[in-house]
Motif scaffolding. Structure first.
Motif, mmCIF file in Angstrom:
data_model
loop_
_atom_site.group_PDB
_atom_site.id
_atom_site.type_symbol
_atom_site.label_atom_id
_atom_site.label_comp_id
_atom_site.label_asym_id
_atom_site.label_seq_id
_atom_site.Cartn_x
_atom_site.Cartn_y
_atom_site.Cartn_z
ATOM 1 N N ASP A 262 -15.185 -28.582 -26.101
ATOM 2 C CA ASP A 262 -16.033 -27.538 -27.115
ATOM 3 C C ASP A 262 -16.508 -26.362 -26.359
ATOM 4 O OD1 ASP A 262 -18.501 -26.865 -28.698
ATOM 5 O OD2 ASP A 262 -17.437 -28.439 -30.040
ATOM 6 N N ASP B 132 -20.144 -26.991 -23.833
ATOM 7 C CA ASP B 132 -20.886 -26.219 -24.944
ATOM 8 C C ASP B 132 -22.361 -26.536 -24.669
ATOM 9 O OD1 ASP B 132 -21.164 -25.255 -27.790
ATOM 10 O OD2 ASP B 132 -22.052 -27.083 -28.041
ATOM 11 N N HIS C 280 -25.414 -23.862 -24.048
ATOM 12 C CA HIS C 280 -26.703 -23.658 -24.930
ATOM 13 C C HIS C 280 -27.786 -23.974 -24.072
ATOM 14 C CE1 HIS C 280 -24.809 -23.414 -28.973
ATOM 15 N NE2 HIS C 280 -24.478 -24.450 -28.610
ATOM 16 N N HIS D 163 -14.046 -22.623 -29.851
ATOM 17 C CA HIS D 163 -14.676 -21.209 -29.905
ATOM 18 C C HIS D 163 -15.119 -21.069 -28.622
ATOM 19 C CE1 HIS D 163 -18.466 -23.747 -29.568
ATOM 20 N NE2 HIS D 163 -18.145 -24.176 -30.664
ATOM 21 N N HIS E 84 -23.145 -19.707 -29.576
ATOM 22 C CA HIS E 84 -21.963 -19.076 -30.486
ATOM 23 C C HIS E 84 -22.346 -19.181 -31.904
ATOM 24 C CE1 HIS E 84 -21.177 -23.233 -31.170
ATOM 25 N NE2 HIS E 84 -21.676 -23.303 -29.948
#
Ligand code: ZN
Length: 1029
Positions: free
Chosen positions: A100, A262, A266, A305, A313
């Motif tokens: 991810d 991911d 974050h 992504h 994102h």
């Protein structure tokens, strides 16, 4: 001490009781009316968005193994799963690893020096993809993999399995996914009898319920962005045993979805050691997989992504859409076509493939039919052969894919009843490609060049088709948008009339308005439902529109009996005019992209202007006390606004003219160590500052002492403790303490703070007596009765005259805190919310939110000093402050600036409805705080009993909502107007969505927090001082 009765009511008890009942009834009806307006706004927003976010039609058709879209070439017989449905398959099995948020530059070697880019923690950590592509080009290739926005995992998984473009309706629904109801790869795998195993991110189960092997599948909660390891460790633990020879017969396709990269993005941002560590872990995982891989299995590693500089994102910036795709197999069937070097592209700008291209590629490699709605094209490297000359296969897969697209377009036009124009640019390309193919087939031995140009012709058709679809599906339902705009404009106009046009007692008029509105709503809904039932219109839409329009008309009719008490609401005073002009300028400004991008700076300018004008007005006050009070508070207001403006989070479009200060660095999502001083400073100083404002009017009594002096201070120290533990965890200060212990302690602290604020705080607020103290001053010892002074009459002899003679000396009863009973009593509510809202902000955001609260107190004093309680100034400035501090708490009008991780401050897992509520309170914390403070304006330093006070509170709440209502109307109309603007999805739509979301949040908070809350503060004051008649 019993509540004092300083002015014993002259009326009998029964009359007071009747008055208190009247107050409660009026209050309930006012709350009801504001709720009705909120409902009308919500209906309007629903109508508008359903037209604005119109999506494509989902066709129910499925591709069949035995029914190819066109006769396969070379006499290949379609329909055999074993050999490949439409085309000879290349692989029996596949392992698909989703990393991810795997951005393309994470997988590419860092080239120093060029473009001034510096080496980040994420560079050169995941080298295996690049190295294998260079060292073994026939086994693997790496390419940039471009996502269609919105770049959320849910939307990306849909694109990666259906091959179609996203439907924007679901753009924001990152929370809950719904099952995919169109043809897709997973369903085709199931139809072909393949056993699919899923490991990792549980989003897959929301999209494909029941599609995975029940015994081997392991799903993990995807939303806990604080947690970098649970999901990844789970995937790794379960994926490797499946790759062992004895387990190979148990599955056909494995999908492993890693989330650590991911989540590291974050939580920390890409440029953080945790990201480097995570990428090295992925590097090691892929390396081990290569070792275990057998010859018949295809290995795919892809990012769904990318991530922006802070690791978030959702939007469509380059960093967010540029992911990586790597395919590998020991069979050695991959190649590079003519003129393409062996080295993968150095940047995502060179030779990118669209994410939808994976769908036909995987389908044909595994021998499945191409999903019906696919729009992607096969990836060249996968079919051109190890020598890079198999243009025959390439032309054939291009032809099959294009034919499926052509078949889909035929069905789509029929279902949507599209005219011929829609296909006017694609049809000639399709014909030309087919003609070329026929020529090539007729030739005995077609040349490489002819085959390549045939492949290119099919690719050209596919590319044009995607372009046309993108354009067509961004269609807007003008009727639905128009209905939404009509109801929104009507209901905001009514809000304006309610807030500014009524000259009499607002609370007395409200019941008629509420009655008219409810009747209109019901009649309109019934009429709308009937129209929807009888015609072809959507019944939900027609009912919503009927209800909305009926409600607007009903309330308008309700104003008729009170028409004598209405006036045209144009601004009549300097402050009213200034407030109106500022809001008007902001509304117009939202039509410009540069204004919208730099909104935070505009708000700073406007607030500073207001600050200086209030300072000037205060200096001109005739009364010395008023002058001092207004001047010092204006200076403090200006200083707080300026200080808060140093906190910034830049959006991509502001670069390079902006420097983010909200986090430790521009590429980080964690706070700097020095920022931990902010919560500590707040805990030490903020209660004392608030205490000062209570002290001035002698209202620092009773429950105010307990709450401000003790509870709030303890709460704020707990908040500081929470963020220190958080930093300790992030920075690994105590490597020997277990992470889970730190996390558990933190969560308990956070929950304690919330309980203190909302349980203890609200209980104190509801049951507290007004903050008064009564002093019995004993009778003076010297007799007053003989006070005398000489009076000189016409130069004659002095006579002693007795004045102010009192027959007896009486003890005095002094009430401390009389001057601001109502205001301070209500402000306790804002203080309970303040504690909870502070907890949910990052340290920097806590600093700015504390400054926001000080500014609110300043504003209340300035309004008192200049006697502007009834002006629109207060509510308007509070709305501007709400917007300004929204930006100062680390937000922007973009999807990627949402701080999802704030949901995990008091929770360790996702839990509904709390998770979304917490994210909303973090995102709109500033607007919430200002909305709660609004009723304090008409209550601040007024007599405890003042006629029409409830109506004035309702007017202030309505005026405050009106500012946001104006923003919503403006951005909605502008977004509809600019719907073909290049910057629609990047700038105007996010701002529009923010406006409508803020309007709903502010109105809910204004009603449920402020308006409902007033009942207890005014109620307790009424119990003590009696009710006004
Ligand atoms: Zn994410």
């Amino acid at each position: 001490m019993a509540p004092p009765k300083p002015r014993p009511p002259p009326d009998p008890k029964a009359q007071q009781y009747a008055l208190s009942v009247r107050f409660k009834a009026q209050h309930a009806l006012t709350v009801g009316f504001l709720t009705l307006l909120l409902l009308l706004h919500a209906l309007a927003i629903y109508l508008f968005c359903s037209g604005f976010l119109l999506s494509r039609l989902v066709l129910p058709d499925r591709s069949e193994c035995s029914i190819p879209p066109i006769q396969p070439a070379n006499g290949y017989v379609a329909g055999n799963v074993e050999q490949g449905c439409w085309f000879p398959k290349r692989f029996d099995k596949a392992v698909i690893v989703v990393v991810d948020a795997l951005r393309y530059d994470f997988a590419v070697p860092f080239e120093g020096g060029s473009g001034g880019k510096t080496r980040g923690q994420y560079h050169d950590q995941l080298g295996v993809l690049w190295e294998t592509s260079v060292a073994e080009p026939a086994r693997g290739f790496l390419r940039p993999f471009i996502a269609d926005p919105p770049t959320t995992t849910l939307q990306r998984l849909k694109g990666l399995t259906t091959g179609s473009l996203p439907t924007l309706v679901e753009g924001g629904s990152n929370f809950a996914g719904t099952a995919i109801d169109e043809d897709n790869l997973i369903e085709q795998l199931n139809r072909a009898g393949k056993r699919t195993v899923h490991l990792g991110d549980d989003t897959w189960h929301a999209l494909f319920p029941g599609s995975f092997d029940a015994n081997l599948t392991r799903a993990y909660d995807s939303f806990n962005v604080w947690d970098l390891h649970t999901v990844d460790d789970g995937v790794t633990e379960h994926i490797f045993p499946l790759l062992e020879p004895e387990m190979r017969g148990q599955w056909d396709v494995i999908i492993g979805h890693y989330l650590g990269v991911d989540h590291a993005g974050h939580r920390y941002g890409p440029d953080h050691p945790a990201m480097g560590e995570k990428l090295r872990e992925m590097d090691e995982v892929v390396g081990r997989m290569i070792d275990k891989l057998d010859d018949e299995t295809l290995l795919v590693v892809l990012g769904d992504h990318g991530m922006d500089v802070k690791g978030d994102h959702g939007g469509e910036s380059e960093d967010e859409v540029q992911a990586a795709l790597w395919m590998y197999s020991k069979k050695g069937t991959f190649g590079r076509g003519n003129g393409i070097g062996l080295e993968p592209p150095r940047s995502a700008k060179e030779r990118p493939v669209a994410q939808i291209d994976l769908v036909p590629t995987l389908a044909l490699l595994l021998g499945l039919p191409i999903p019906f709605n696919n729009l992607g094209q096969p990836i060249e490297e996968a079919f051109v052969g190890a020598k890079g000359i198999d243009y025959k296969s390439l032309a054939e897969v291009g032809r099959l894919t294009a034919a499926q697209i052509q078949r889909y377009q035929g069905q789509y036009s029929e279902a949507r009843k599209l005219d011929e124009d829609a296909a006017s640019t694609t049809r000639p390309l399709w014909k030309a490609a087919i003609q070329q193919w026929q020529q090539v087939e007729a030739t005995k031995k077609a040349s490489q060049g002819a085959l390549k140009s045939t492949y290119d012709a099919f690719a050209a058709y596919q590319a044009e088709n995607v372009r046309v679809c993108r354009h067509l599906w961004a269609r807007f339902d003008i009727l639905s948008m128009g209905m939404g705009i009509a109801v929104l404009v009507g209901s905001v106009a009514l809000l304006a009339a309610y807030a500014q046009a009524i000259t009499g007692d607002r609370a007395a008029i409200t019941p008629v308005l509420l009655g008219g509105g409810l009747a209109g709503l019901a009649l309109g809904a019934a009429a709308g439902a009937a129209v929807g039932y009888l015609s072809s219109a959507s019944i939900v839409q027609s009912t919503s529109f009927g209800a909305g329009l009926g409600g607007v008309i009903g309330i308008s009719v309700g104003f008729w009996p009170a028409r004598q008490e209405l006036r045209i609401p144009y601004p009549r005073t300097f402050w009213g005019g200034l407030s109106f002009l500022t809001c008007l300028l902001l509304c117009i400004g939202f039509a410009s992209n540069s204004f919208t991008i730099w909104e935070d700076e505009q708000l700073l300018f406007f607030l500073t202007t207001f600050g200086f004008l209030m300072l000037g007005s205060s200096l001109g006050q005739p009364d010395r006390d008023d002058r001092m009070l207004g001047t010092w508070n204006s200076v403090s207001f200006l200083a707080a606004t300026r200080l808060a403006s140093f906190s910034r989070l830049c959006r991509e479009e502001q670069m390079p003219n902006c420097r983010s200060t909200y986090y430790a660095s521009a590429s980080s999502s964690t706070s700097a160590a020095w920022q931990l001083a902010i919560p500590i400073a707040i805990a030490i100083f903020l209660p004392s500052i608030i205490k000062y404002f209570f002290h001035r009017t002698k209202n620092y009594q009773g429950s105010a002492v307990i709450w401000i002096g003790i509870a709030l201070r303890i709460g704020l120290f707990l908040v500081a403790g929470f963020w220190i533990l958080d930093a300790a965890d992030d920075g690994n200060w105590y490597p020997d303490r277990s992470k889970s212990l730190l996390k558990t302690t933190r969560v308990i602290i956070a929950q304690a703070v919330l309980a203190l604020a909302f349980a203890a705080g609200y209980a104190t607020y509801i049951f507290a007596s007004p903050f008064l103290a009564v002093i019995n001053e004993p009778a003076p010892t010297e007799a007053l009765s003989s006070t005398s002074k000489p009076v000189d009459v016409d130069g004659g002899p002095s006579i002693l005259t007795t004045i102010n003679a009192k027959p007896t000396a009486r003890p005095k009863l002094i009430i401390l805190g009389y001057a601001n009973t109502q205001g301070t009593r209500y402000l306790l509510l804002a203080l309970t919310w303040l504690l909870a809202l502070l907890l949910l902000q990052k340290p920097m955001g806590q600093g700015t939110l504390a400054l926001c609260f000080i500014s609110i107190l300043n504003l209340l004093e300035i309004i008192d000093a200049n006697n502007l309680r009834r002006s629109a100034l207060g509510p308007v400035v509070l709305a501007l402050m709400g917007s300004h501090y929204y930006f100062k708490t680390g937000h922007q009008a973009t999807l990627s600036s949402i701080q999802w991780e704030s949901a995990f401050i008091p929770l360790s897992t996702v839990s509904y409805p709390w998770t979304p509520i917490l994210v909303v309170l973090n995102t709109f914390g500033a607007q919430t705080l200002c909305a709660i403070a609004v009723p304090a304006i008409p209550l601040w330093k007024v007599k405890p009993t003042l006629p029409g006070l409830l109506g004035r509170v309702a007017g202030a709440v309505a005026t405050h909502s009106l500012v946001y209502g104006g923003f919503a109307v403006a951005t909605v109309i502008e977004a509809a107007w600019l719907r073909r603007h290049l910057m629609l999805y990047r700038i105007f739509m996010p701002r529009m969505l923010m406006s409508v979301a803020v309007l709903v949040v502010v109105e809910v908070v204004g009603v449920v927090g402020g308006m409902v809350g007033v009942r207890w503060s005014m109620g307790s004051v009424g119990e003590v001082f009696g009710w006004e008649e």
